[in-house]
Design an enzyme around this catalytic site. Structure first.
Site, PDB file in Angstrom:
ATOM      1  N   ASP A  93      -0.321  -3.643  14.352  1.00 62.35           N
ATOM      2  CA  ASP A  93       0.847  -4.520  14.401  1.00 62.35           C
ATOM      3  C   ASP A  93       0.845  -5.390  15.673  1.00 62.35           C
ATOM      4  O   ASP A  93       0.974  -6.613  15.612  1.00 62.35           O
ATOM      5  CB  ASP A  93       2.090  -3.626  14.494  1.00 62.35           C
ATOM      6  CG  ASP A  93       3.087  -3.891  13.403  1.00 62.35           C
ATOM      7  OD1 ASP A  93       3.024  -4.954  12.778  1.00 62.35           O
ATOM      8  OD2 ASP A  93       3.944  -3.016  13.207  1.00 62.35           O
ATOM      9  N   GLU A 145       8.054  -9.966  14.534  1.00 64.58           N
ATOM     10  CA  GLU A 145       8.715  -8.672  14.383  1.00 64.58           C
ATOM     11  C   GLU A 145       8.626  -7.827  15.656  1.00 64.58           C
ATOM     12  O   GLU A 145       9.527  -7.047  15.942  1.00 64.58           O
ATOM     13  CB  GLU A 145       8.107  -7.900  13.211  1.00 64.58           C
ATOM     14  CG  GLU A 145       8.899  -6.628  12.930  1.00 64.58           C
ATOM     15  CD  GLU A 145       8.489  -5.905  11.662  1.00 64.58           C
ATOM     16  OE1 GLU A 145       7.387  -6.154  11.162  1.00 64.58           O
ATOM     17  OE2 GLU A 145       9.291  -5.080  11.199  1.00 64.58           O
ATOM     18  N   ASP A 191       5.318 -11.814  10.357  1.00 68.47           N
ATOM     19  CA  ASP A 191       5.245 -10.362  10.214  1.00 68.47           C
ATOM     20  C   ASP A 191       3.784  -9.983  10.401  1.00 68.47           C
ATOM     21  O   ASP A 191       2.948 -10.259   9.534  1.00 68.47           O
ATOM     22  CB  ASP A 191       5.760  -9.902   8.844  1.00 68.47           C
ATOM     23  CG  ASP A 191       6.053  -8.406   8.854  1.00 68.47           C
ATOM     24  OD1 ASP A 191       5.501  -7.703   9.727  1.00 68.47           O
ATOM     25  OD2 ASP A 191       6.827  -7.947   7.996  1.00 68.47           O
ATOM     26  N   ILE A 217       2.172  -7.125  10.466  1.00 70.32           N
ATOM     27  CA  ILE A 217       1.770  -6.269   9.334  1.00 70.32           C
ATOM     28  C   ILE A 217       3.019  -5.977   8.533  1.00 70.32           C
ATOM     29  O   ILE A 217       3.898  -5.228   8.962  1.00 70.32           O
ATOM     30  CB  ILE A 217       1.147  -4.926   9.768  1.00 70.32           C
ATOM     31  CG1 ILE A 217      -0.209  -5.170  10.400  1.00 70.32           C
ATOM     32  CG2 ILE A 217       0.968  -4.021   8.538  1.00 70.32           C
ATOM     33  CD1 ILE A 217      -1.068  -3.934  10.507  1.00 70.32           C
ATOM     34  N   ASP A 218       3.088  -6.601   7.369  1.00 66.98           N
ATOM     35  CA  ASP A 218       4.183  -6.325   6.453  1.00 66.98           C
ATOM     36  C   ASP A 218       3.690  -5.217   5.515  1.00 66.98           C
ATOM     37  O   ASP A 218       2.546  -5.274   5.051  1.00 66.98           O
ATOM     38  CB  ASP A 218       4.500  -7.595   5.671  1.00 66.98           C
ATOM     39  CG  ASP A 218       5.662  -7.396   4.727  1.00 66.98           C
ATOM     40  OD1 ASP A 218       6.601  -6.662   5.084  1.00 66.98           O
ATOM     41  OD2 ASP A 218       5.612  -7.984   3.625  1.00 66.98           O
ATOM     42  N   THR A 259       3.995  -1.616   6.330  1.00 64.01           N
ATOM     43  CA  THR A 259       3.309  -0.640   7.200  1.00 64.01           C
ATOM     44  C   THR A 259       3.019   0.661   6.449  1.00 64.01           C
ATOM     45  O   THR A 259       1.981   1.285   6.693  1.00 64.01           O
ATOM     46  CB  THR A 259       4.166  -0.317   8.445  1.00 64.01           C
ATOM     47  OG1 THR A 259       5.467   0.024   8.025  1.00 64.01           O
ATOM     48  CG2 THR A 259       4.240  -1.507   9.376  1.00 64.01           C
ATOM     49  N   ASP A 319       9.955 -11.040   6.534  1.00 62.68           N
ATOM     50  CA  ASP A 319       9.572 -10.321   5.317  1.00 62.68           C
ATOM     51  C   ASP A 319       9.590 -11.224   4.090  1.00 62.68           C
ATOM     52  O   ASP A 319       9.220 -10.778   2.996  1.00 62.68           O
ATOM     53  CB  ASP A 319      10.531  -9.144   5.067  1.00 62.68           C
ATOM     54  CG  ASP A 319      10.242  -7.961   5.978  1.00 62.68           C
ATOM     55  OD1 ASP A 319       9.065  -7.782   6.354  1.00 62.68           O
ATOM     56  OD2 ASP A 319      11.194  -7.233   6.317  1.00 62.68           O
TER      57      ASP A 319
HETATM   58  P1  AMP Z   1       8.153  -3.405   1.136  1.00 61.37           P
HETATM   59  O1  AMP Z   1       6.739  -3.181   1.533  1.00 61.37           O
HETATM   60  O2  AMP Z   1       8.332  -4.536   0.183  1.00 61.37           O
HETATM   61  O3  AMP Z   1       8.835  -2.156   0.680  1.00 61.37           O
HETATM   62  O4  AMP Z   1       8.920  -3.918   2.410  1.00 61.37           O
HETATM   63  C1  AMP Z   1       8.563  -3.620   3.706  1.00 61.37           C
HETATM   64  C2  AMP Z   1       9.639  -4.183   4.602  1.00 61.37           C
HETATM   65  O5  AMP Z   1      10.876  -3.613   4.283  1.00 61.37           O
HETATM   66  C3  AMP Z   1       9.443  -3.896   6.064  1.00 61.37           C
HETATM   67  O6  AMP Z   1       8.770  -4.956   6.682  1.00 61.37           O
HETATM   68  C4  AMP Z   1      10.862  -3.756   6.611  1.00 61.37           C
HETATM   69  O7  AMP Z   1      11.197  -4.857   7.445  1.00 61.37           O
HETATM   70  C5  AMP Z   1      11.728  -3.816   5.377  1.00 61.37           C
HETATM   71  N1  AMP Z   1      12.802  -2.805   5.326  1.00 61.37           N
HETATM   72  C6  AMP Z   1      13.045  -1.792   6.175  1.00 61.37           C
HETATM   73  N2  AMP Z   1      14.155  -1.114   5.792  1.00 61.37           N
HETATM   74  C7  AMP Z   1      14.631  -1.730   4.690  1.00 61.37           C
HETATM   75  C8  AMP Z   1      15.747  -1.506   3.830  1.00 61.37           C
HETATM   76  N3  AMP Z   1      16.604  -0.504   4.030  1.00 61.37           N
HETATM   77  N4  AMP Z   1      15.920  -2.348   2.770  1.00 61.37           N
HETATM   78  C9  AMP Z   1      15.060  -3.346   2.541  1.00 61.37           C
HETATM   79  N5  AMP Z   1      13.973  -3.603   3.320  1.00 61.37           N
HETATM   80  C10 AMP Z   1      13.758  -2.807   4.386  1.00 61.37           C
HETATM   81 MG    MG Z   2       7.701  -6.475   7.032  1.00 57.21          MG
END
Ligand code: AMP
Ligand code: MG
Length: 328
Positions: A46, A69, A123, A125-126, A128, A270
């Site tokens: 990251d 981020e 981001d 690393i989106d 993680t 994101d």
């Molecule tokens: P994903 O891989 O689509 O599930 O999304 C990952 C992203 O979800 C991360 O980069 C976080 O910034 C974000 N994230 C963290 N907590 C939450 C939450 N409670 N609701 C929605 N997104 C979140």
């Molecule tokens: Mg992310």
């Protein structure tokens, strides 16, 4: 209309370099990392990814703020020396002369938080969790001018160019406002190929995707929407903005991100890159109430709740189902 060819090329170069570092870290993951719940590899990747991208942006566009981020304050604290040393090793594989303080200063370039007329959002690393599981993750970089996303680049190291043929290289998706979306291999010199959303409009034949992590999007509400619309396929679950990429190139028609009622505010990094990739491929993105996503509130999508992404043809039907079911 203003063209952003230069910004687009620089963004792609930056994302490709960051992806090389991420891939190197991910390839060193051992099964024990997951078992021990040791998140340090993703932390190293990251920070390394943000350092490399911000270094390039700082060199080429020194006046542009970056809303990223990460910030490097924790890295400089005592107790984190070994983490910083691992980070420096990885960055030096690509930038042999980089020193620890310089790397921290690159990371800090991504510390902007307020809206401005022209800024980047990153981001590093989106996804993680996907990174740690050895699955999908993305490096996402976008340029926002006057509140509109004008350039979006998604680097998806574990998403093959041809969905049917794993290639160990991955794919970059590059979008410019008004110019469409293309995909290229994440490494090497190749002609970009335009991507388009699917033209499937019959709910009984569509594919939809959602987060792997139920904490990020309500799987139960997605299942209720699917039943209501007579969507028959099981959801495809994958991490990161790879979901936007999958809809953009027609491998799925819908991506649902449904609020869990916790008051969570979505973060701009994101979504900004993914939104342009999918809209320039012919798709549509709103929140659960049908509002466009607003990138004018600093770090969060403060005006929006949840995110609905479709190929366009199914958008009103999905929003209608959400309304009828009282979701969001
Ligand atoms: P994903 O891989 O689509 O599930 O999304 C990952 C992203 O979800 C991360 O980069 C976080 O910034 C974000 N994230 C963290 N907590 C939450 C939450 N409670 N609701 C929605 N997104 C979140
Ligand atoms: Mg992310």
């Amino acid at each position: 209309m203003t063209h952003y060819n230069h910004e687009r090329a620089v963004a792609l170069r930056a994302v490709r370099e960051a992806a090389i570092l991420c891939r190197a870290v991910q390839s060193g993951l051992s099964p024990e990392v997951l078992e021990k719940k040791d998140r340090s590899p993703v932390t190293v990747a990251d920070f390394g990814s943000q350092a490399l991208v911000c270094r390039t942006l700082g060199e080429v566009f020194p006046g542009d703020p970056v809303i990223g981020e990460e910030d490097a304050s924790g890295l400089r604290q005592s107790g984190n020396e070994s983490l910083l040393a691992r980070l420096v090793d990885h960055v030096r594989d690509l930038r042999p002369d980089a020193g620890p303080e310089e790397i921290c200063s690159w990371i800090d370039r991504g510390g902007a938080g307020d809206f401005s007329d022209r800024f980047w959002t990153l981001d590093p690393i989106d996804g993680t969790m996907g990174f740690l599981r050895g699955q999908q993750y993305a490096v996402s970089l976008a340029l926002v001018v006057g509140g509109e996303v004008v350039v979006g680049v998604l680097g998806c190291p574990n998403l093959p160019l041809d969905p049917a043929a794993p290639d160990g290289i991955g794919t970059a998706f590059v979008a410019e406002r008004g110019e469409g979306t293309v995909q290229v291999p994440l490494e090497g010199d190749h002609e970009p190929v335009p991507v388009k959303v699917s033209r499937e409009g019959d709910p009984s034949r569509i594919r939809f995707c959602e987060s792997v992590e139920a904490a990020h999007s309500s799987h139960d509400d997605a299942a209720r929407i699917a039943t209501r619309l007579d969507i028959r396929a099981k959801p495809v679950r994958l991490d990161s903005q790879a979901k936007y990429a999958v809809v953009a190139r027609g491998e799925a028609e819908v991506y649902l991100r449904l609020p869990r009622g916790t008051g969570y505010q979505e973060k701009i990094w994101d979504h900004a890159g993914g939104v342009l990739v999918v809209t320039e491929a012919g798709g549509r993105v709103t929140d659960v109430a049908g509002r466009s996503l607003s990138f004018t509130h600093g770090r969060t999508l403060a005006e929006n709740r949840g995110v609905i992404v479709t190929n366009g043809l199914l958008h009103d039907a999905v929003l209608g189902a959400i309304r009828d079911l009282g979701i969001g």
